[in-house]
Design an enzyme around this catalytic site. Structure first.
Site: not given
Ligand code: DX5
Ligand code: ZN
Length: 216
Positions: A8, A33, A35, A37, A66, A68, A137, A142-143, A175-177, A197
């Site tokens: 990401s 990837h 993002d 937003m 992606h 958002m 997700m 968002g972050f 996606d996420g963590g 990411g």
């Molecule tokens: C969050 C995004 C993710 C984000 C993942 O809203 O959709 O793609 O960049 O980041 P990490 O891998 O750091 O959780």
């Molecule tokens: Zn994403």
């Protein structure tokens, strides 16, 4: 079974974006990837068309965009024009999801639907046939750099059952963590694509981390 890694770019160093793109080009990563937003659907604003155009110019791998954003329908064609290969829209933003997914496919892109952590996999029962990929997700969108939500494993299982029951080849993306502590278990549970990411870009050797996540 496919095991794909999609770094990401939200966590990339934008002061050297060209280098970051080249790093991904020459790595074991499969997709970029991206993002997008809008500060309305999610409490953050990232980047839009000019950045995607720049990434497309140098990327040698597909762009997984992606969205958002509210009202994604009105921008589907422009994202295609700016270089999206895979376009994912949130279930929570689409009143006519079936129409949105088919519009994405008609424009030649892979169509994905994204579910927030609180949205049940069961809402996809009547639209799974029209879905190339489901993005679950594993944090609230968002972050970057948030904590992985463990309930995701149960959702992968439910989604896998739905896909198998209908004899489909729908991809499952997470996606996420995502990091080297959960990637192997996610693939084993049935995920096909892992977005990462923070774990990649904060690593001292991002390319090695990409290979590690892919080959765990
Ligand atoms: C969050 C995004 C993710 C984000 C993942 O809203 O959709 O793609 O960049 O980041 P990490 O891998 O750091 O959780
Ligand atoms: Zn994403």
């Amino acid at each position: 079974m496919k095991k794909l890694i999609a770094p990401s770019l939200l966590s990339a160093d934008f002061s050297k974006l060209r280098e970051e793109i080249e790093m991904i080009n020459s790595s074991d990563a499969d997709w970029f990837h991206i993002d997008v937003m809008d500060g309305v659907f999610v409490p953050n604003i990232s980047f839009g068309f000019p950045i995607i155009k720049f990434i497309k110019k140098y990327a040698t791998k597909p762009l997984d965009v992606h969205l958002m954003i509210v009202n994604p329908d009105q921008y589907i064609e422009r994202f295609r024009d700016y270089g999206a290969d895979i376009l994912t829209v949130h279930y929570e933003t689409c009143t006519h999801l079936h129409r949105s997914l088919n519009a994405i496919k008609e424009l030649g892109m892979t169509a994905g639907v994204v579910l927030n952590p609180h949205t049940s996999v069961s809402v996809l029962e009547d639209v799974i046939y029209d879905t190339d990929m489901v993005l679950l997700m594993s944090v609230n969108p968002g972050f970057a750099a948030q904590k992985f939500i463990p309930q995701t494993f149960e959702k992968i299982k439910k989604l896998n059952n739905l896909i198998q029951k209908n004899k489909l080849n729908t991809l499952i993306e997470i996606d996420g963590g995502v990091d080297d502590s959960n990637a192997e278990r996610l693939f084993e549970a049935g995920a096909n694509v892992l977005v990462a990411g923070n774990s990649i870009f904060s690593s001292s050797d991002p390319k090695a981390m990409i290979s590690k996540l892919k080959n765990l």
